[in-house]
Design a protein around this motif. Structure first.
Motif, PDB file in Angstrom:
ATOM      1  N   ILE A 131      32.276  -3.076 -45.635  1.00  0.00           N
ATOM      2  CA  ILE A 131      32.527  -3.014 -47.001  1.00  0.00           C
ATOM      3  C   ILE A 131      31.256  -3.219 -47.695  1.00  0.00           C
ATOM      4  O   ILE A 131      30.605  -4.423 -47.687  1.00  0.00           O
ATOM      5  CB  ILE A 131      33.609  -3.736 -47.742  1.00  0.00           C
ATOM      6  N   HIS A 132      30.694  -2.289 -48.814  1.00  0.00           N
ATOM      7  CA  HIS A 132      29.723  -2.681 -49.580  1.00  0.00           C
ATOM      8  C   HIS A 132      29.911  -1.989 -51.093  1.00  0.00           C
ATOM      9  O   HIS A 132      30.854  -1.096 -51.125  1.00  0.00           O
ATOM     10  CB  HIS A 132      28.428  -1.949 -49.145  1.00  0.00           C
ATOM     11  N   CYS A 133      29.344  -2.683 -52.032  1.00  0.00           N
ATOM     12  CA  CYS A 133      29.347  -2.083 -53.389  1.00  0.00           C
ATOM     13  C   CYS A 133      27.956  -1.675 -53.703  1.00  0.00           C
ATOM     14  O   CYS A 133      27.006  -2.287 -53.717  1.00  0.00           O
ATOM     15  CB  CYS A 133      29.894  -3.317 -54.357  1.00  0.00           C
ATOM     16  N   GLN A 134      28.071  -0.287 -54.085  1.00  0.00           N
ATOM     17  CA  GLN A 134      26.821   0.338 -54.369  1.00  0.00           C
ATOM     18  C   GLN A 134      26.554   0.311 -56.027  1.00  0.00           C
ATOM     19  O   GLN A 134      27.512   0.703 -56.681  1.00  0.00           O
ATOM     20  CB  GLN A 134      26.692   1.846 -54.121  1.00  0.00           C
ATOM     21  N   PHE A 135      25.503  -0.133 -56.416  1.00  0.00           N
ATOM     22  CA  PHE A 135      25.233   0.029 -57.925  1.00  0.00           C
ATOM     23  C   PHE A 135      24.255   1.221 -58.262  1.00  0.00           C
ATOM     24  O   PHE A 135      23.085   1.171 -57.705  1.00  0.00           O
ATOM     25  CB  PHE A 135      24.418  -1.387 -58.379  1.00  0.00           C
ATOM     26  N   HIS A 136      24.536   1.878 -59.317  1.00  0.00           N
ATOM     27  CA  HIS A 136      23.795   3.241 -59.827  1.00  0.00           C
ATOM     28  C   HIS A 136      23.637   2.854 -61.316  1.00  0.00           C
ATOM     29  O   HIS A 136      24.266   2.242 -62.110  1.00  0.00           O
ATOM     30  CB  HIS A 136      24.531   4.198 -59.646  1.00  0.00           C
ATOM     31  N   ALA A 137      22.396   3.185 -61.715  1.00  0.00           N
ATOM     32  CA  ALA A 137      21.818   2.697 -63.087  1.00  0.00           C
ATOM     33  C   ALA A 137      21.135   3.767 -63.586  1.00  0.00           C
ATOM     34  O   ALA A 137      20.191   4.519 -62.806  1.00  0.00           O
ATOM     35  CB  ALA A 137      21.095   1.588 -63.205  1.00  0.00           C
ATOM     36  N   SER A 138      21.323   4.274 -64.877  1.00  0.00           N
ATOM     37  CA  SER A 138      20.590   5.538 -65.484  1.00  0.00           C
ATOM     38  C   SER A 138      19.108   4.800 -65.610  1.00  0.00           C
ATOM     39  O   SER A 138      18.751   3.780 -66.379  1.00  0.00           O
ATOM     40  CB  SER A 138      21.270   5.691 -66.959  1.00  0.00           C
ATOM     41  N   GLU A 139      18.158   5.452 -65.277  1.00  0.00           N
ATOM     42  CA  GLU A 139      16.719   5.114 -65.485  1.00  0.00           C
ATOM     43  C   GLU A 139      16.243   5.130 -66.714  1.00  0.00           C
ATOM     44  O   GLU A 139      15.286   4.587 -67.361  1.00  0.00           O
ATOM     45  CB  GLU A 139      15.711   6.168 -64.480  1.00  0.00           C
ATOM     46  N   SER A 140      16.910   6.189 -67.775  1.00  0.00           N
ATOM     47  CA  SER A 140      16.531   6.188 -69.026  1.00  0.00           C
ATOM     48  C   SER A 140      17.122   5.048 -69.901  1.00  0.00           C
ATOM     49  O   SER A 140      16.751   5.035 -71.017  1.00  0.00           O
ATOM     50  CB  SER A 140      17.062   7.601 -69.656  1.00  0.00           C
ATOM     51  N   ARG A 141      17.917   4.370 -69.352  1.00  0.00           N
ATOM     52  CA  ARG A 141      18.618   3.367 -70.468  1.00  0.00           C
ATOM     53  C   ARG A 141      18.541   2.038 -69.693  1.00  0.00           C
ATOM     54  O   ARG A 141      18.482   0.972 -70.312  1.00  0.00           O
ATOM     55  CB  ARG A 141      20.134   3.673 -70.408  1.00  0.00           C
ATOM     56  N   VAL A 142      18.245   1.805 -68.220  1.00  0.00           N
ATOM     57  CA  VAL A 142      18.368   0.450 -67.672  1.00  0.00           C
ATOM     58  C   VAL A 142      16.868   0.282 -67.060  1.00  0.00           C
ATOM     59  O   VAL A 142      16.681   1.411 -66.288  1.00  0.00           O
ATOM     60  CB  VAL A 142      19.492   0.536 -66.704  1.00  0.00           C
ATOM     61  N   VAL A 143      16.476  -0.976 -67.077  1.00  0.00           N
ATOM     62  CA  VAL A 143      15.159  -1.402 -66.164  1.00  0.00           C
ATOM     63  C   VAL A 143      15.592  -2.383 -65.295  1.00  0.00           C
ATOM     64  O   VAL A 143      16.137  -3.458 -65.559  1.00  0.00           O
ATOM     65  CB  VAL A 143      14.014  -1.714 -67.200  1.00  0.00           C
ATOM     66  N   LEU A 144      15.599  -2.136 -63.971  1.00  0.00           N
ATOM     67  CA  LEU A 144      16.033  -3.015 -63.022  1.00  0.00           C
ATOM     68  C   LEU A 144      14.548  -3.839 -62.410  1.00  0.00           C
ATOM     69  O   LEU A 144      13.612  -3.031 -62.351  1.00  0.00           O
ATOM     70  CB  LEU A 144      16.628  -2.361 -61.835  1.00  0.00           C
ATOM     71  N   PRO A 145      14.619  -5.066 -62.203  1.00  0.00           N
ATOM     72  CA  PRO A 145      13.368  -5.706 -61.690  1.00  0.00           C
ATOM     73  C   PRO A 145      13.243  -5.417 -59.937  1.00  0.00           C
ATOM     74  O   PRO A 145      14.229  -4.865 -59.562  1.00  0.00           O
ATOM     75  CB  PRO A 145      13.925  -7.166 -61.814  1.00  0.00           C
ATOM     76  N   PRO A 146      11.872  -5.181 -59.875  1.00  0.00           N
ATOM     77  CA  PRO A 146      11.557  -4.624 -58.224  1.00  0.00           C
ATOM     78  C   PRO A 146      11.994  -5.851 -57.396  1.00  0.00           C
ATOM     79  O   PRO A 146      12.313  -6.943 -57.519  1.00  0.00           O
ATOM     80  CB  PRO A 146      10.139  -4.927 -58.164  1.00  0.00           C
ATOM     81  N   GLY A 202      20.818   4.351 -55.570  1.00  0.00           N
ATOM     82  CA  GLY A 202      21.216   3.097 -56.012  1.00  0.00           C
ATOM     83  C   GLY A 202      20.736   1.853 -55.050  1.00  0.00           C
ATOM     84  O   GLY A 202      20.088   1.954 -54.119  1.00  0.00           O
ATOM     85  N   HIS A 203      21.390   0.782 -55.311  1.00  0.00           N
ATOM     86  CA  HIS A 203      21.180  -0.447 -54.664  1.00  0.00           C
ATOM     87  C   HIS A 203      22.584  -1.022 -54.206  1.00  0.00           C
ATOM     88  O   HIS A 203      23.420  -0.884 -54.902  1.00  0.00           O
ATOM     89  CB  HIS A 203      20.545  -1.616 -55.701  1.00  0.00           C
ATOM     90  N   CYS A 204      22.458  -1.663 -53.012  1.00  0.00           N
ATOM     91  CA  CYS A 204      23.559  -2.293 -52.534  1.00  0.00           C
ATOM     92  C   CYS A 204      23.536  -3.859 -53.042  1.00  0.00           C
ATOM     93  O   CYS A 204      22.775  -4.630 -52.625  1.00  0.00           O
ATOM     94  CB  CYS A 204      23.767  -2.328 -50.913  1.00  0.00           C
ATOM     95  N   ILE A 205      24.500  -4.148 -53.850  1.00  0.00           N
ATOM     96  CA  ILE A 205      24.432  -5.526 -54.335  1.00  0.00           C
ATOM     97  C   ILE A 205      25.469  -6.385 -53.799  1.00  0.00           C
ATOM     98  O   ILE A 205      25.287  -7.520 -54.231  1.00  0.00           O
ATOM     99  CB  ILE A 205      24.870  -5.378 -55.908  1.00  0.00           C
ATOM    100  N   LEU A 206      26.432  -5.996 -52.864  1.00  0.00           N
ATOM    101  CA  LEU A 206      27.250  -6.682 -52.462  1.00  0.00           C
ATOM    102  C   LEU A 206      27.881  -6.137 -51.131  1.00  0.00           C
ATOM    103  O   LEU A 206      27.933  -4.884 -50.901  1.00  0.00           O
ATOM    104  CB  LEU A 206      28.374  -7.052 -53.358  1.00  0.00           C
TER     105      LEU A 206
END
Length: 505
Positions: free
Chosen positions: A167-182, A206-210
């Protein structure tokens, strides 16, 4: 009386035009005189009647599946009796062709038949809907089936090297609104390029956060034709993760991924999306150690995990009921710069998804006439300042329900707005926060807005007419409300996720 045709004992390599299954030996040579005799007699080469009359010219043809026997048997068509020494060597499709003393396939294997010869159906189904509370146990049944008919040969058995679930949780963010650290961990990027490593989020944005630890379902599984096997996967959902959410700038998506691999083949992934609701404070509750104080049914034998899971759902339902059933009258005065417009009454400000928000207005106590009002149920999606693309960027609002009414000369009125079961309750993470509110918009008159009265005729009847134009003022007001999750069984009825999925490998 059937005729028997012997096969030459000398084998030659298959010509380049032959199309056989990979890994199978070449065709066996056939005495050309035997084939010529079969054509002249108007009978098939195996001596039995073919399906339907022979075509014109006496050539024995039969559409369908043709089987080629190795040396020691006969070159035969269809289901025929051959020498005990004969064994399977492959499959042909269509009538055989005779050339240079060889029996050759005239056409390649159809794609549908080729897929049936090497295919396993994998299906996964969640046992209790597709909505869960964080902390509950998710149970899924994984079924693998060989779709070939049971009367197929033993050579049609299929092998799987292994299968694993996670089981995993996938995180998606809008590049025009959210800045994620490398990200500092490049391990997943390297593994994602290797098709023999089980990476649940391979190919997803996106990124797997969990994620939960992977669990192996089986190793070295063999399925005979028509055989199926079912495996059960159980996992407790993490309580420290975010809820499922699809917003304008951020998305949190939960999936159960099942990876299967054949020998010397890439991994195939089967994903089953589901929804997670988070009830804050539930993870801090300590269940009583004495089982005697917990309600139980003496006529049912339940496992410890099932007992705890059912008690968790019952506890969540009880906590939600206590939090949302408290009622107290809240009265708010509505006024603008010119004076009082009226009052608004609501009996509670804490709800759970699926409930209705009911409120009432009293305009009889106001000094300023209200012409129209609009009430909207909205969510406020706010990106935390550290992750904003631009400093001071606006907040995103989404409207889930609205009510509009003209209320001139109306003393009392009310409205009811349903909270959709498919919406997300309020939550907050290090990246985004979601809050609920009631947004009010009022249109008031600058004048007294009195009706014109005119008499008609000698009968003394009166006619009331409205004004054609009025000078108005508009203003708005926001009332925060708290929205909690609901019983996951109730939310499962309208879930957009089917709770099952399947693939063929």
């Amino acid at each position: 009386m059937s005729a028997q045709y012997n096969v030459s004992s000398v084998q030659s390599p298959a010509p380049p035009s032959s199309r056989l299954l990979p890994g199978l030996p070449g065709p066996a040579p056939v005495d050309s005189r035997s084939l010529e005799e079969g054509r002249s007699s108007g009978r098939p080469a195996h001596g039995r009647a073919a399906n339907g009359p022979a075509p014109a010219g006496g050539k024995a043809e039969r559409a369908g599946l043709f089987r080629r026997r190795r040396a020691g048997g006969a070159c035969s068509i269809g289901n025929t009796r051959t020498s005990p020494r004969a064994r399977w060597a492959g499959f042909w499709v269509g009538p055989p062709e005779e050339k240079d003393g060889f029996c050759r396939p005239p056409s390649p294997l159809p794609p549908r038949l080729g897929s049936l010869l090497a295919m396993i159906e994998v299906s996964a189904a969640l046992l209790r809907g597709a909505v869960f509370l964080a902390g509950e146990v998710l149970e899924c049944l994984v079924t693998l089936r060989n779709p070939l008919p049971p009367d197929a040969t033993s050579a049609s058995s299929e092998m799987l090297a292994w299968a694993s679930a996670q089981i995993h949780c996938q995180f998606h963010a809008s590049e025009s609104r959210v800045v994620l650290p490398p990200s500092d961990d490049h391990r997943h990027d390297v593994q994602a390029e290797n098709e023999t490593v089980f990476v649940p989020n391979r190919g997803e944005r996106g990124h797997c956060i969990l994620s939960t630890p992977p669990k192996i379902l089986f190793c070295d599984l063999r399925l005979d034709p028509g055989e199926s096997k079912t495996y059960s996967y159980c996992e407790t959902l993490p309580v420290d993760g975010p809820p499922s959410f699809r917003g304008q700038a951020v998305k949190y998506v939960y999936k159960l991924t099942i990876g299967c691999q054949r020998v010397n083949s890439p991994i195939k992934l089967l994903r089953v999306p589901f929804r997670v609701l988070v009830l804050h404070g539930l993870k801090d509750y300590q269940f009583p150690q004495d089982e005697a104080v917990a309600p139980s049914n003496p006529f049912l034998e339940e496992e410890e995990g099932v007992k705890k899971d059912s008690r968790l759902a019952d506890l969540a339902t009880e906590l939600l009921m206590v939090a949302t059933s408290r009622r107290s009258l809240h009265v708010y005065n509505i006024s603008n710069t010119r004076g009082k417009v009226g009052t608004f009454c609501i009996f509670k400000t804490v709800y759970k998804i699926g409930e209705d928000i009911v409120g009432s207005f009293n305009f009889s106590e106001g000094d300023i006439p209200c012409l129209q009002y609009l009430v909207s149920l909205q969510t406020e999606e706010r990106i935390q300042e550290a992750f904003q693309r631009r400093h001071g960027q606006p907040v995103s609002y989404s409207t889930h329900a609205r009510h509009q009414e003209s209320c001139l000369h109306t003393s009392r009125t009310s409205f009811s707005l349903p909270i959709p079961l498919s919406s997300a309750p309020g939550f907050s993470t290090n990246i985004v926060s979601l809050k609920w509110r009631l947004h009010f918009e009022f249109v008031t008159s600058r004048d007294s807005a009195q009706m014109h009265v005119a008499s008609e005729g000698h009968s003394g009847s009166l006619s009331w007419t409205g004004v054609e134009q009025m000078d108005v003022d508009t203003f708005s007001w926001d009332l925060p409300v708290k929205v909690l999750p609901t019983n996951p069984l109730l939310a499962s009825y309208i879930s957009q996720f089917p709770g099952s999925n399947s693939l063929t490998i």
